[in-house]
Design an enzyme around this catalytic site. Structure first.
Site, PDB file in Angstrom:
ATOM      1  N   ASP A 393       0.850  -1.181   0.000  1.00  0.00           N
ATOM      2  CA  ASP A 393       0.000   0.000   0.000  1.00  0.00           C
ATOM      3  C   ASP A 393       0.888   1.234   0.000  1.00  0.00           C
ATOM      4  OD1 ASP A 393      -2.273   1.551   0.130  1.00  0.00           O
ATOM      5  OD2 ASP A 393      -2.376   1.504   2.308  1.00  0.00           O
ATOM      6  N   GLU A 525      -4.631  21.519   5.407  1.00  0.00           N
ATOM      7  CA  GLU A 525      -4.447  22.857   5.973  1.00  0.00           C
ATOM      8  C   GLU A 525      -3.126  22.974   6.716  1.00  0.00           C
ATOM      9  OE1 GLU A 525      -8.062  23.667   8.194  1.00  0.00           O
ATOM     10  OE2 GLU A 525      -8.908  24.601   6.391  1.00  0.00           O
ATOM     11  N   ARG A 623      -1.846  17.196  -4.974  1.00  0.00           N
ATOM     12  CA  ARG A 623      -3.217  17.670  -4.805  1.00  0.00           C
ATOM     13  C   ARG A 623      -3.184  19.195  -4.947  1.00  0.00           C
ATOM     14  NH1 ARG A 623      -7.019  17.553   0.620  1.00  0.00           N
ATOM     15  NH2 ARG A 623      -8.977  17.998  -0.439  1.00  0.00           N
ATOM     16  N   THR A 684      -2.800   1.004  -4.268  1.00  0.00           N
ATOM     17  CA  THR A 684      -3.250   2.083  -3.401  1.00  0.00           C
ATOM     18  C   THR A 684      -4.638   2.563  -3.791  1.00  0.00           C
ATOM     19  OG1 THR A 684      -2.737   4.356  -2.679  1.00  0.00           O
ATOM     20  CG2 THR A 684      -2.073   3.742  -4.905  1.00  0.00           C
ATOM     21  N   ASP A 686      -5.301   5.787  -3.797  1.00  0.00           N
ATOM     22  CA  ASP A 686      -5.143   7.173  -4.217  1.00  0.00           C
ATOM     23  C   ASP A 686      -5.412   7.350  -5.711  1.00  0.00           C
ATOM     24  OD1 ASP A 686      -4.642   8.406  -1.820  1.00  0.00           O
ATOM     25  OD2 ASP A 686      -2.494   7.996  -1.889  1.00  0.00           O
ATOM     26  N   ARG A 743      -6.709   3.482  -7.045  1.00  0.00           N
ATOM     27  CA  ARG A 743      -8.128   3.349  -6.707  1.00  0.00           C
ATOM     28  C   ARG A 743      -8.484   1.884  -6.414  1.00  0.00           C
ATOM     29  NH1 ARG A 743      -9.124   8.260  -5.017  1.00  0.00           N
ATOM     30  NH2 ARG A 743      -9.360   9.835  -6.637  1.00  0.00           N
ATOM     31  N   ASN A 771      -8.511  -2.380   4.693  1.00  0.00           N
ATOM     32  CA  ASN A 771      -8.663  -2.716   3.280  1.00  0.00           C
ATOM     33  C   ASN A 771      -7.501  -3.557   2.759  1.00  0.00           C
ATOM     34  OD1 ASN A 771      -7.036  -0.301   3.605  1.00  0.00           O
ATOM     35  ND2 ASN A 771      -7.041  -0.140   1.401  1.00  0.00           N
TER      36      ASN A 771
END
Length: 952
Positions: A393, A525, A623, A684, A686, A743, A771
């Site tokens: 992972d 943040e 991101r 993963t 992501d 995904r 998972n």
């Protein structure tokens, strides 16, 4: 699912599809007062404790049974029984001591490992704030029952599956279930009336909060709808408790012929016998040694028949003694037969093999503990030596599970880059440089050309040298514009940092006592706040020293994917609106882009330029967040202004690219795996671009796959949707299995393991989330994370990394290979001696005394001395030898052959023959040569008693 003595937790529809009032009535609770103490006790009796099955600890008797059912132990038990059967208690006691020693060592080490695993099980929330009888009380999470009203806040762990009835900026980290690193924002307004349970995934049920997930922001209230094994985490645990039966094991006539029940029973009994004898379970070495024990036992019987045949099946005591010495047993009860009886298989079965093997593995396990690796089973390290593929992972395993602002693009200014920053909360680490923004009109349309990194992956790439040279030259020209100087905080950059810091709920502080940086809040943040702190423009500094005061906040809304705040600077009338969010959502609210001399009106061409920059950053696995602001003339705090009236006519200040950094040791660990012939696959949850970028950074795939053959390059990275849509035949037809699958669902990972097995690969799977657990169990070696790993994942694994460090796997593989090499050495040493003994005793049948009886070249006690003492201690030394210098520079051993390769078998036969011949020659020289009498007289009845005729 769940224990049968408790009431089943089920609904006519899944709770996320039902109105909260329906659930309140169904569970007989009250959203204002909660359950009464009496109702809570009754629910506890009906539904049972809120914990997963199997949390009661390891069963000592199950560990002991595994040790006793070892194949070599069973053979020794048979020898012990025969010794006691002929009343030879002394030698029977010797074998008993050997058995007890082997079982005790294996039981103690494995039981200690299991007990340490119990201490690692710290997944479930220890307590929960529930509404009972109108009061908020704190109870152990195991006492939470369906119908309880639970209050959660930032930092809490969800104690059970909740149907939310209130959510205020609530976000939950559900990567333990979904694999997604980004927290999920909960929204009670989403309409699921047209959905069903199958169409809506766990991560999309925004009115649910799941057991063992954590609250990263906000607060909420929910009704407990599932507890224990009925939660989502419990469903995954339950799905792994049953084992799929092999074909033709069904007892139903409907699934076969009328004889299917009888056939199914017979095959199940056969499976049970094979499992008990160790022939169908365990690692390759375990199965090989189990087969070896029974093959040697069969050889012992064959040698006995040979001895009996040479003597025309006239089985006297002496003949029986000789048969026992060569490898079998008799039921004669004479004193001399009794002496030899405990030597069942003595000449051909290496009695000390089990002890040497167990102690070697215990030593390896102890070494691994020092390297922060817990071995749940002694055989796991041996299995690692044969690993050919590691499926890992990404989040929390290859990466830190944190985010860092790596890129910042300001229109008309350039691209700010953060380098060498590995700690997400520390703004003092790393360097920031300013370079020209990429030329989006050049060839490639935003695809970055980088030199091909050829050494950090385990695939043999066939790339033309001219292609590599071309890529390197292009990279040299593109990197020449980078500046190594610390960038100046220009007015444009200052406005960008100010908006980034103030439109932010995270806090970053330096603890002077501990001398460390600490951050609280959402990872996204935190990353933005730390970036602002790098230039001394953090939120606290702006508020206390620059006079900025917050007037209002429009929290992040998942439906519009943005957040806005209103600030005013003291002693002025300046009011500013700061906004951040998804680029596609923020750019539509902007009328201008850039500030000062770089400001431009937003047109279709400008918008396309911004989106191209976003795509470029996304292709690097980042991101991307848009940062914007607008100066507002007046603001009346007493008047509520609609969000749409605030979030308009904004000025886009720039884009920020965030990434989850890989661990420092990961790249070296991946490179060492490549050197050792081991392929590393990233599986993963992501986004594909994020996964691909991290894979390039750590060296799993080359930085420029386009230089590879098209068929190979296209199979390196795949989305789970594409991989799952392929048939098994299509997957098997790929030139190489994907090194990155994004995904991923649990079924995708187990299907990947199955595809590797079809290619005869020996697979290891690393992971930390629930998972990952199904694939951990499906893999040949499951490696779980001890700190961030779930209880279910640890239970499905063979090895647990207590420091969650991917690099520790390399240590474990090296130790596994060292043990495998040493096991080969001492098995060769022990079996060579046994072969020599058998050759000596079989040929010795031709040496007969004056009474016509065969004379022992070696007596049974001498064989016992050789096997248990003179051979065992050198074998112990061989088992503890250090690893060879090239142990991680050669491919894995083939699990098909195990320790018994053709070379080992050939060496065993050749060395054993030479040793037996030399020993026999020594005996012949003494009997017939000049050293002794030379007359070939072997005395009379020397096997039974001593006389002067026995001196030669």
């Amino acid at each position: 699912m769940g224990s049968k003595k408790f009431t089943t937790q089920e609904y006519h529809q899944h709770p996320f599809l039902l109105p909260s009032q329906v659930l309140i009535e169904r569970l007989q609770t009250n959203d204002e007062t909660g359950l009464s103490p009496l109702k809570a006790q009754e629910a506890q009796r009906l539904y049972g404790p809120n914990k997963l099955e199997g949390e009661g600890g390891v069963k000592w008797y199950s560990v002991l049974l595994k040790q006793v059912s070892n194949a070599m132990i069973l053979v020794l038990v048979l020898a012990m029984a025969l010794s006691y059967g002929v009343t030879d208690y002394i030698e029977g006691g010797v074998i008993t001591a050997v058995i007890i020693l082997n079982v005790a060592i294996g039981f103690y080490q494995e039981f200690q490992a299991e007990k340490k695993m119990d201490s690692l099980r710290a997944l479930s929330s220890p307590s929960a704030a529930v509404l009972r009888d109108g009061h908020i009380v704190t109870v152990p999470s195991a006492e939470v029952v369906p119908g309880d009203i639970v209050h959660v806040k930032t930092g809490d762990t969800i104690p059970a599956d909740l149907r939310l009835v209130e959510a205020m900026n609530l976000e939950c980290d559900e990567k333990i279930l979904t694999g997604e690193a980004v927290p999920v924002s909960k929204d009670l307004k989403v309409d699921f009336s047209n959905n069903n349970e199958l169409e809506t995934g766990v991560g999309d049920r925004l009115n649910m909060a799941y057991s063992s997930s954590t609250v990263t922001k906000g607060r909420g209230t929910g009704i407990v709808v599932f507890t224990g094994m009925y939660t989502e985490i419990g469903r995954i645990a339950a799905s792994m408790q049953g084992k799929d039966r092999k074909p033709n094991r069904s007892l139903s006539r409907r699934k076969g012929s009328p004889m299917q029940p009888a056939k199914g029973v017979a095959l199940r009994v056969w499976d049970g016998i094979g499992q008990f004898l160790g022939l169908t379970v365990g690692t390759p070495l375990q199965r090989k040694l189990s087969k070896l024990a029974y093959v040697l036992f069969g050889c012992a019987l064959l040698l006995a028949i040979i001895v009996f045949g040479v003597n025309k099946f006239n089985v006297t005591n002496e003949v029986a003694i000789y048969a026992i010495s060569t490898g079998t047993f008799t039921t004669d009860h004479s004193p001399w037969t009794s002496i030899a009886n405990h030597e069942t298989g003595i000449a051909i079965i290496p009695e000390s093999l089990v002890a040497v093997l167990t102690i070697t593995m215990v030593v390896g396990m102890t070494q691994m503990r020092k390297r922060r690796v817990v071995i749940r089973q002694l055989s796991a390290l041996e299995a690692l030596g044969g690993v050919t593929n590691i499926c890992s992972d990404k989040t929390g395993t290859l990466t830190l599970g944190q985010m860092i602002t790596r890129k910042a693009w300001l229109p008309g200014v350039g691209m700010y880059s953060v380098n060498n920053a590995e700690e997400a909360a520390d703004p003092t680490k790393g360097t920031v440089s300013l370079g020209a923004a990429p030329d989006l009109t050049s060839a490639g349309e935003g695809k970055e050309k980088k030199p091909l990194d050829r050494d950090p992956h385990a695939v043999s790439w066939d790339i033309a040298s001219e292609k590599t040279t071309m890529v390197e030259k292009e990279d040299d020209t593109s990197s020449s514009s980078e500046s190594a100087d610390v960038p100046e905080v220009t007015p444009e950059f200052q406005e960008f940092l100010r908006s980034m810091a103030l439109c932010n709920l995270a806090t970053v502080r330096h603890d002077k006592q501990k001398n460390e940086w600490q951050a609280i809040g959402d990872p996204t943040e935190i990353a933005l706040q730390v970036f602002a702190h790098r230039f001394q423009l953090g939120k606290k500094t702006l508020q206390e020293q620059h006079g900025w005061t917050q007037l209002a906040e429009y929290p992040f809304d998942s439906s519009i994917k943005r957040m806005s705040v209103i600030y005013q600077k003291r002693q002025t009338d300046s009011v500013y609106i700061f906004c951040k969010g998804a680029v596609e959502r923020v750019i539509d609210l902007c009328s201008t882009i850039g500030t000062g001399a770089n400001q431009r009106q937003v047109t279709d061409e400008v918008k396309a330029e911004v989106l191209d920059q976003m795509n470029r950053l996304a292709q690097q696995g980042l991101r991307v967040m848009a940062i914007a602001q607008r100066q507002h003339t007046t603001y009346n705090s007493k008047t509520e202004i609609a969000r749409d009236a605030i979030e308009k006519d904004l000025t886009l200040l720039g884009l920020a690219g965030l990434y989850d950094p890989p661990r420092l040791e990961t790249k070296d660990a991946v490179r060492e795996c490549a050197t050792a012939g081991i392929k590393v696959h990233m599986l993963t949850g992501d986004h594909p671009s994020t996964a691909e970028a991290i894979a390039k950074e750590v060296g799993i795939i080359p930085t420029n796959p386009s230089a590879l053959p098209v068929s190979v390059a296209s199979s390196l990275v795949k989305a789970a949707s594409e991989f799952d849509a392929m048939t098994d035949d299509e997957i098997d037809a790929l030139p190489t299995l994907p090194l990155v699958i994004a995904r991923c669902a649990p079924s995708t990972k187990t299907r990947m393991i199955a595809a590797l097995h079809r290619r005869r690969a020996f697979c290891a799977m690393t992971g930390d989330g629930v998972n990952d657990a199904p694939s951990l169990q499906a893999a040949d070696v499951g490696i779980a994370m001890g700190l961030a790993g779930s209880d279910v994942a640890k239970g499905a694994s063979d090895i647990v990394l207590t420091d969650d460090n991917f690099a520790s796997i390399v240590n474990a593989i090296e130790e596994g290979r060292r043990m495998f090499d040493n096991i080969q050495k001492f098995i060769l040493h022990l079996l060579t001696s046994n072969i020599a003994e058998v050759i000596l005793l079989i040929v010795g049948l031709g040496f007969q005394d004056s009474a016509g009886f065969s004379v022992f070249p070696l007596s049974p006690l001498q064989i016992l001395w050789i096997n248990m003492l003179t051979s065992s201690f050198p074998a112990f030394g061989l088992g503890k030898e250090k690893a060879s210098s090239d142990i991680m520079r050669r491919p894995p051993q083939k699990s098909k052959h195990g320790v018994f390769t053709l070379q080992v078998i050939a060496d065993m036969i050749v060395y054993g023959t030479i040793m037996g011949a030399c020993t026999l020659l020594t005996f012949v020289i003494i009997v017939y040569g000049p050293v002794g009498d030379g007359d070939g007289n072997l005395g009379h009845d020397c096997n039974r008693s001593y006389s002067s005729s026995c001196d030669i």
